[in-house]
Design a protein around this motif. Structure first.
Motif, PDB file in Angstrom:
ATOM      1  N   UNK A 169       7.320   3.288   3.213  1.00  0.00           N
ATOM      2  CA  UNK A 169       7.240   2.416   4.382  1.00  0.00           C
ATOM      3  C   UNK A 169       8.504   2.478   5.232  1.00  0.00           C
ATOM      4  N   UNK A 190       7.008   3.832  13.535  1.00  0.00           N
ATOM      5  CA  UNK A 190       6.501   2.743  14.379  1.00  0.00           C
ATOM      6  C   UNK A 190       7.564   2.371  15.412  1.00  0.00           C
ATOM      7  N   UNK A 225       7.095   2.640  19.355  1.00  0.00           N
ATOM      8  CA  UNK A 225       7.299   1.412  20.119  1.00  0.00           C
ATOM      9  C   UNK A 225       8.269   1.646  21.267  1.00  0.00           C
ATOM     10  N   UNK A 283      -4.997  -0.823   6.951  1.00  0.00           N
ATOM     11  CA  UNK A 283      -3.708  -0.520   6.323  1.00  0.00           C
ATOM     12  C   UNK A 283      -3.436  -1.513   5.182  1.00  0.00           C
ATOM     13  N   UNK A 330       0.834  -1.199   0.000  1.00  0.00           N
ATOM     14  CA  UNK A 330       0.000   0.000   0.000  1.00  0.00           C
ATOM     15  C   UNK A 330       0.871   1.252   0.000  1.00  0.00           C
ATOM     16  N   UNK A 348       6.637  -5.640  14.724  1.00  0.00           N
ATOM     17  CA  UNK A 348       6.428  -4.423  15.501  1.00  0.00           C
ATOM     18  C   UNK A 348       5.363  -4.631  16.567  1.00  0.00           C
ATOM     19  N   UNK A 354      -3.636   4.158  15.302  1.00  0.00           N
ATOM     20  CA  UNK A 354      -3.107   3.022  16.074  1.00  0.00           C
ATOM     21  C   UNK A 354      -2.256   3.518  17.251  1.00  0.00           C
ATOM     22  N   UNK A 355      -1.394   4.484  16.987  1.00  0.00           N
ATOM     23  CA  UNK A 355      -0.542   5.007  18.069  1.00  0.00           C
ATOM     24  C   UNK A 355      -1.403   5.607  19.176  1.00  0.00           C
ATOM     25  N   UNK A 383       7.825   2.764   9.032  1.00  0.00           N
ATOM     26  CA  UNK A 383       8.383   1.779   9.959  1.00  0.00           C
ATOM     27  C   UNK A 383       9.296   2.461  10.986  1.00  0.00           C
ATOM     28  N   UNK A 404      -3.988   5.906   9.392  1.00  0.00           N
ATOM     29  CA  UNK A 404      -4.403   4.753  10.204  1.00  0.00           C
ATOM     30  C   UNK A 404      -3.373   4.470  11.292  1.00  0.00           C
ATOM     31  N   UNK A 405      -2.086   4.616  10.969  1.00  0.00           N
ATOM     32  CA  UNK A 405      -1.054   4.366  11.989  1.00  0.00           C
ATOM     33  C   UNK A 405      -1.116   5.415  13.091  1.00  0.00           C
ATOM     34  N   UNK A 438       6.655  -4.713  20.344  1.00  0.00           N
ATOM     35  CA  UNK A 438       6.211  -3.559  21.117  1.00  0.00           C
ATOM     36  C   UNK A 438       5.385  -4.013  22.319  1.00  0.00           C
ATOM     37  N   UNK A 472      -2.524   5.109   4.885  1.00  0.00           N
ATOM     38  CA  UNK A 472      -1.808   4.199   5.796  1.00  0.00           C
ATOM     39  C   UNK A 472      -1.215   4.995   6.960  1.00  0.00           C
ATOM     40  N   UNK A 527      -6.646  -3.033  12.949  1.00  0.00           N
ATOM     41  CA  UNK A 527      -6.590  -1.876  12.045  1.00  0.00           C
ATOM     42  C   UNK A 527      -5.449  -2.038  11.056  1.00  0.00           C
ATOM     43  N   UNK A 547       7.599  -9.380   3.380  1.00  0.00           N
ATOM     44  CA  UNK A 547       8.504  -8.556   4.175  1.00  0.00           C
ATOM     45  C   UNK A 547       7.739  -7.501   4.974  1.00  0.00           C
ATOM     46  N   UNK A 598       7.074   1.404  -1.468  1.00  0.00           N
ATOM     47  CA  UNK A 598       7.987   0.765  -0.505  1.00  0.00           C
ATOM     48  C   UNK A 598       8.863   1.778   0.243  1.00  0.00           C
TER      49      UNK A 598
END
Lengths: 207, 94
Positions: A28, A35, A39, B62, A22, B78, A194-195, A32, A190-191, B82, A187, B57, B70, A25
């Motif tokens: 991402x 993320x 984290x 997503x 999505x 993650x 999520x956070x 990432x 949405x993240x 996490x 995307x 989600x 990958x 690359x």
């Protein structure tokens, strides 16, 4: 060009060869990294909260100073915005940019309301005497939710850009680029949601 | 350009699941605060529910379920790391 339901159904059957990133690359790589950042932040929260009994008491006390109803409202707003944005992607892929634009608008509005509510919440918290440096809980509360708020503001900018640059179903290079931006941008949004879900649980709910 | 897209039913079902998990987290939180239920166990459960919501989600909205291996692996790692880091740090320090 409108994509019919039959094409969508055939395309939706996932095969090992028929995978899809999505967005792009390279995008991402950034996501990432984000993320990873959050984290580490969540783990740091746990490390500070349970460092010793005195620190735990500070966190328990700090949680009681937060207005849970602001937290619940903000969670509902971000979840609603994710729902709208997911629908916008669906409508855009079906070749319905008008419908997609309306859903993006609704998602954006929910995100904007989140920012407004957050401002009111910060104001109320500060008015009660809890400044960012009051104790370790407030240091973490303001810095964590502040970093998240910056992500929300960036996300709103991304949604605004997507609103004006939706794919129109022409399936040429320009449309493919617009679709990649749509997918990548949503995307990211949405993240951000999520956070917040994890932040809300850690700061407002978790005893 | 991929025409794979979520169905209306999937979009709504995902939201229903997330809201249900959210309600469960809410009531667990209130139980810990008002009823004095064992706080440490509740904390782990609430963190688990938060990451469950996050996973749903990520998997559906997503669109990671259609992603190459990958990317699926990166997101799964993650979520798992996490979650384990948060609860592991808590368990180690308590």
């Amino acid at each position: 060009m409108r994509v019919d339901e039959a094409t969508i159904e055939r395309s939706s059957a996932a095969t090992d060869e028929d995978t899809h990133v999505p967005g792009e690359p390279a995008f991402w790589l950034m996501l990432l990294g984000d993320m990873l950042l959050f984290g580490l932040m969540f783990a740091t929260f746990a490390a500070y909260k349970y460092a010793n009994p005195e620190q735990l008491a500070v966190f328990h006390e700090g949680r009681t100073t937060l207005n849970i109803y602001f937290g619940v409202a903000n969670t509902a707003l971000l979840l609603a915005s994710s729902w709208f944005v997911a629908r916008a992607v669906r409508e855009a892929k079906r070749g319905l940019p008008g419908k997609a634009r309306r859903h993006i608008t609704a998602g954006f509005s929910c995100g904007a309301m989140f920012v407004v509510l957050k401002a009111f919440e910060y104001g109320e918290h500060i008015h009660q005497g809890y400044l960012a440096g009051a104790d370790i809980f407030n240091v973490m509360y303001f810095s964590y939710t502040g970093i998240h708020l910056v992500h929300v503001l960036i996300g709103l900018g991304v949604l605004a850009y997507i609103w004006g640059n939706l794919p129109i179903g022409k399936r040429d290079d320009e449309d493919r680029t617009r679709m990649a931006v749509l997918e990548g941008g949503t995307c990211y949004w949405h993240m951000v949601d999520v956070f917040w879900i994890i932040l809300f649980s850690l700061f407002y709910l978790a005893v | 350009m991929s025409t794979k897209t979520l169905s209306d039913k999937t979009i709504n079902s995902v939201m229903a699941v997330v809201l249900a998990l959210g309600l469960a987290t809410w009531f667990l939180g209130r139980a810990g605060i008002t009823d004095g239920v064992d706080a440490s166990g509740l904390f782990y459960l609430m963190v688990l529910l938060a990451y469950a919501k996050a996973s749903v989600i990520i998997w559906y909205y997503v669109e990671i379920r259609w992603a190459p291996l990958w990317l699926k692996a990166a997101c799964a790692i993650w979520v798992s790391l996490s979650f384990l880091t948060v609860v592991g740090t808590t368990a180690f320090l308590q």
